[in-house]
Design an enzyme around this catalytic site. Structure first.
Site, PDB file in Angstrom:
ATOM      1  N   HIS A 194       0.840  -1.210   0.000  1.00  0.00           N
ATOM      2  CA  HIS A 194       0.000   0.000   0.000  1.00  0.00           C
ATOM      3  C   HIS A 194       0.879   1.266   0.000  1.00  0.00           C
ATOM      4  O   HIS A 194       0.650   2.190  -0.782  1.00  0.00           O
ATOM      5  CB  HIS A 194      -0.919  -0.041   1.229  1.00  0.00           C
ATOM      6  CG  HIS A 194      -1.847   1.120   1.364  1.00  0.00           C
ATOM      7  ND1 HIS A 194      -3.179   1.063   1.000  1.00  0.00           N
ATOM      8  CD2 HIS A 194      -1.647   2.374   1.827  1.00  0.00           C
ATOM      9  CE1 HIS A 194      -3.753   2.232   1.236  1.00  0.00           C
ATOM     10  NE2 HIS A 194      -2.847   3.057   1.742  1.00  0.00           N
ATOM     11  N   GLU A 195       1.880   1.294   0.861  1.00  0.00           N
ATOM     12  CA  GLU A 195       2.763   2.474   0.938  1.00  0.00           C
ATOM     13  C   GLU A 195       3.554   2.657  -0.355  1.00  0.00           C
ATOM     14  O   GLU A 195       3.719   3.773  -0.841  1.00  0.00           O
ATOM     15  CB  GLU A 195       3.730   2.347   2.119  1.00  0.00           C
ATOM     16  CG  GLU A 195       3.054   2.396   3.482  1.00  0.00           C
ATOM     17  CD  GLU A 195       2.124   3.581   3.632  1.00  0.00           C
ATOM     18  OE1 GLU A 195       2.494   4.702   3.270  1.00  0.00           O
ATOM     19  OE2 GLU A 195       0.986   3.381   4.100  1.00  0.00           O
TER      20      GLU A 195
ATOM     21  N   GLU B 252      -6.345   6.830  -1.611  1.00  0.00           N
ATOM     22  CA  GLU B 252      -6.453   5.610  -0.816  1.00  0.00           C
ATOM     23  C   GLU B 252      -6.941   4.431  -1.658  1.00  0.00           C
ATOM     24  O   GLU B 252      -6.426   3.318  -1.554  1.00  0.00           O
ATOM     25  CB  GLU B 252      -7.402   5.819   0.374  1.00  0.00           C
ATOM     26  CG  GLU B 252      -6.746   6.493   1.567  1.00  0.00           C
ATOM     27  CD  GLU B 252      -5.504   5.756   2.029  1.00  0.00           C
ATOM     28  OE1 GLU B 252      -4.406   6.148   1.590  1.00  0.00           O
ATOM     29  OE2 GLU B 252      -5.604   4.795   2.793  1.00  0.00           O
TER      30      GLU B 252
ATOM     31  N   HIS C 169       1.356   4.157  -2.987  1.00  0.00           N
ATOM     32  CA  HIS C 169       1.253   5.627  -2.875  1.00  0.00           C
ATOM     33  C   HIS C 169       2.455   6.266  -3.568  1.00  0.00           C
ATOM     34  O   HIS C 169       2.339   7.280  -4.241  1.00  0.00           O
ATOM     35  CB  HIS C 169       1.294   6.065  -1.400  1.00  0.00           C
ATOM     36  CG  HIS C 169      -0.047   6.060  -0.711  1.00  0.00           C
ATOM     37  ND1 HIS C 169      -1.150   6.717  -1.207  1.00  0.00           N
ATOM     38  CD2 HIS C 169      -0.445   5.518   0.473  1.00  0.00           C
ATOM     39  CE1 HIS C 169      -2.176   6.559  -0.363  1.00  0.00           C
ATOM     40  NE2 HIS C 169      -1.780   5.827   0.658  1.00  0.00           N
TER      41      HIS C 169
HETATM   42 ZN   LIG Z   1      -2.867   5.026   2.209  1.00  0.00          ZN
END
Ligand SMILES: [Zn+2]
Length: 268
Positions: free
Chosen positions: A137-138, A200, A141
């Protein structure tokens, strides 16, 4: 004359926007990614010198963070190169570090692949697969250039559109704070800024895919986000302040799962 103005207007619009090769979305991008990577190297070094880094030679947890990071980095590098999109990871020099702070439930990734995981996150992840979900997830981003988007917005709103180089020399502390804020790096001085819902959703989607490509079962994401929403014992974990969670996330995670599972080969 009129045509000239139209051309000029379009050029300006194009210059301020960039098509992201990962998400396929046009994003505000007023700051050079290479300048941000340079800034990240400095801020990452400073951060590591001011915090307690756990050596992966003496800690199984830190070794796990290194292993998960390397597996995701290798898998996505291979994938994007195979797709003729090697530029997605241009200038990346991956580093994974574990910070010894049991009270901080957080993780982040600065431009160029400078990643930090706090030991406080590990009781919530509980297993290597869930750690891969968070790190995926990071990293999503980062490669989706969400930090650049936030930094560009901040440069317009708070620095009057000043160029990054000028801002660094004229307002170093303010620029540093905006950078930390843009990349979800918590600090005692700076406030936190939640990622937008769109960011997100993108990080969830590609995070699942990246974890799956690295041989981790993306289905672990559902249980992990449930544990995260219950974590913190009454106070909001730092991770949830920057990555707010709600029903929409759970619904979308389930929606993305079939696509992510296409990349999952069962860890083989
Ligand atoms: Zn996030």
């Amino acid at each position: 004359m009129k045509n000239f103005l139209v051309v000029l207007f379009c050029t300006c619009l194009l210059a301020g926007c960039a098509l992201n090769l990962v998400t396929g979305r046009k994003q505000l991008s007023l700051v050079n990614e290479s300048d941000l990577r340079l800034m990240a190297v400095n801020q990452y070094r400073t951060f590591l010198s001011e915090n307690r880094v756990v050596s992966s030679g003496s800690s199984k947890d830190a070794a796990m963070v290194d292993r998960v990071g390397a597996r995701i980095a290798n898998a996505i590098t291979k994938y994007y190169e195979g797709q003729g999109k090697g530029s997605v990871l241009e200038g990346y020099a991956w580093e994974f570090n574990t910070i010894n702070d049991a009270k901080v439930i957080n993780a982040w990734c600065m431009p160029g692949g400078k990643v930090v995981v706090y030991t406080g996150l590990l009781p919530v992840t509980q297993n290597e697969t869930a750690l891969a979900i968070v790190m995926g997830h990071e990293i999503a981003h980062s490669v989706a250039k969400h930090g650049n988007e936030r930094m560009s917005q901040a440069m317009v709103q708070q620095m009057g559109g000043m160029a990054l180089e000028a801002a660094i020399s004229q307002k170093p502390q303010e620029t540093k704070n905006l950078f930390m804020l843009s990349y979800g790096v918590g600090s005692e001085l700076a406030a936190v800024l939640p990622w937008s819902r769109q960011q997100e959703t993108e990080a969830d989607k590609y995070g699942l895919i990246f974890a799956a490509m690295a041989g981790y079962d993306p289905r672990e994401a559902i249980a992990f986000w449930q544990r995260m929403s219950e974590a913190g014992g009454g106070s909001t974990p730092e991770f949830l302040s920057t990555h707010p969670s709600d029903e929409t996330r759970m619904r979308k995670l389930k929606q993305f799962m079939p696509e992510a599972l296409k990349y999952y080969t069962g860890g083989k």
